[in-house]
Design a protein around this motif. Structure first.
Motif, PDB file in Angstrom:
ATOM      1  N   TYR A 108       0.837  -1.200   0.000  1.00 56.07           N
ATOM      2  CA  TYR A 108       0.000   0.000   0.000  1.00 56.07           C
ATOM      3  C   TYR A 108       0.873   1.252   0.000  1.00 56.07           C
ATOM      4  N   LEU A 109       1.881   1.268   0.875  1.00 56.50           N
ATOM      5  CA  LEU A 109       2.765   2.425   0.950  1.00 56.50           C
ATOM      6  C   LEU A 109       3.520   2.626  -0.364  1.00 56.50           C
ATOM      7  N   SER A 157       2.384   1.858  -3.213  1.00 55.76           N
ATOM      8  CA  SER A 157       1.438   2.343  -4.217  1.00 55.76           C
ATOM      9  C   SER A 157       1.205   3.848  -4.104  1.00 55.76           C
ATOM     10  N   LEU A 158       1.576   4.429  -2.955  1.00 59.12           N
ATOM     11  CA  LEU A 158       1.393   5.871  -2.772  1.00 59.12           C
ATOM     12  C   LEU A 158       2.574   6.673  -3.310  1.00 59.12           C
ATOM     13  N   ASN A 159       3.663   5.981  -3.578  1.00 58.13           N
ATOM     14  CA  ASN A 159       4.838   6.670  -4.108  1.00 58.13           C
ATOM     15  C   ASN A 159       4.572   7.065  -5.565  1.00 58.13           C
ATOM     16  N   PRO A 160       4.540   8.353  -5.859  1.00 59.30           N
ATOM     17  CA  PRO A 160       4.178   8.767  -7.210  1.00 59.30           C
ATOM     18  C   PRO A 160       5.104   8.212  -8.282  1.00 59.30           C
ATOM     19  N   TYR A 161       6.359   8.049  -7.963  1.00 58.36           N
ATOM     20  CA  TYR A 161       7.299   7.565  -8.975  1.00 58.36           C
ATOM     21  C   TYR A 161       7.109   6.082  -9.218  1.00 58.36           C
ATOM     22  N   LEU A 185       4.143   4.660  -8.873  1.00 60.46           N
ATOM     23  CA  LEU A 185       2.876   4.646  -9.605  1.00 60.46           C
ATOM     24  C   LEU A 185       3.127   4.826 -11.095  1.00 60.46           C
ATOM     25  N   HIS A 186       4.002   5.772 -11.401  1.00 61.65           N
ATOM     26  CA  HIS A 186       4.274   6.081 -12.793  1.00 61.65           C
ATOM     27  C   HIS A 186       4.952   4.905 -13.490  1.00 61.65           C
ATOM     28  N   ASP A 233       2.545   2.252 -14.354  1.00 65.33           N
ATOM     29  CA  ASP A 233       1.669   2.558 -15.488  1.00 65.33           C
ATOM     30  C   ASP A 233       2.310   2.173 -16.820  1.00 65.33           C
TER      31      ASP A 233
END
Lengths: 139, 100
Positions: free
Chosen positions: B86-87, B89-93, B95-96, B99
């Motif tokens: 979960y933690l 998944s919160l990291n924007p980098y 997440l990118h 994707d």
């Protein structure tokens, strides 16, 4: 003895395969862990998922900007032997993007915390804030 | 020439003190066999429990235990990594990168 050895190896292999399969099967989406951990209702779960979707779409551009800013900082730093205005500007640009990203993250954390039971909000924030607040090690 | 004669005489007079060839061979083979038997007994003692798995009832029981333990450990593993994932998944980098 060979037959027994092969059967034993097969049994051990079965255990390993079962462990791997169970890990994959029972591994839920990250948001589902959150909902389970904080005992959220289905409606709250749906709102959390919507918040995460929005968060993901807003974070993507920041990552692209940060990659470009980092590449630029590396280029200007390698092209010089002392601090120049370009280097200062490049560092400031990475800091600006990082700050905007952190603001977005804290905004998301507040949004998620608002969906949690009031007594669990602080616990949630304590879990996620290290992502935006760097530890000094002494506290 | 004289020394060559002396050597020939000496060799002719020499009688090797070797045991009877039949007894000697038999003793060697007995030692070899006893050594092999000793190794075989040690190996059998160490690995005798493996033969138990050739029995269907024990094999099925062991397989059931392995299956149960595997599923149990897998479930624990899946739950223990929930917070970390979960933690992450919160990291924007992160997440990118997921994707793309």
């Amino acid at each position: 003895m060979k037959r027994g050895l092969f059967i034993l190896l097969g049994i051990l292999l079965l255990g390993v395969v079962a462990e791997q399969a169970a890990t994959r099967f029972f591994r839920s989406a990250p948001s589902e862990w959150l909902c389970h951990e904080y005992g959220l209702m289905p409606a709250q779960t749906e709102r959390i998922k919507a918040l995460e979707k929005e968060y993901g779409s807003r974070c993507g551009p920041f990552c692209t900007q940060m990659c470009e800013a980092n590449a630029n900082l590396e280029t200007v730093t390698l092209g010089s032997s002392s601090i120049t205005p370009e280097i200062k500007a490049a560092i400031a640009e990475t800091d600006r993007i990082r700050s905007e990203t952190r603001i977005l993250m804290v905004e998301h954390f507040y949004g998620v915390a608002a969906e949690l039971p009031p007594e669990k909000r602080r616990d949630y924030l304590l879990k996620v804030l290290p992502l935006v607040i760097e530890s000094c090690g002494s506290r | 020439m004289n020394s060559t004669d002396n050597l020939s005489n000496l060799l002719q007079s020499w009688q090797p003190e070797v045991a009877d060839s039949r007894d000697f061979n038999r003793a060697v083979w007995m030692r070899l066999e006893s050594e092999e038997n000793r190794k075989g007994v040690t190996a059998a003692a160490i690995f005798s429990w493996i033969q138990l798995f050739a029995r269907p009832r024990i094999a099925i029981t062991a397989a059931s235990i392995a299956l149960f333990c595997g599923i149990f450990l897998g479930t624990l593993e899946a739950r223990s990594t929930g917070e970390d994932r979960y933690l992450q998944s919160l990291n924007p980098y992160t997440l990118h990168s997921q994707d793309h």
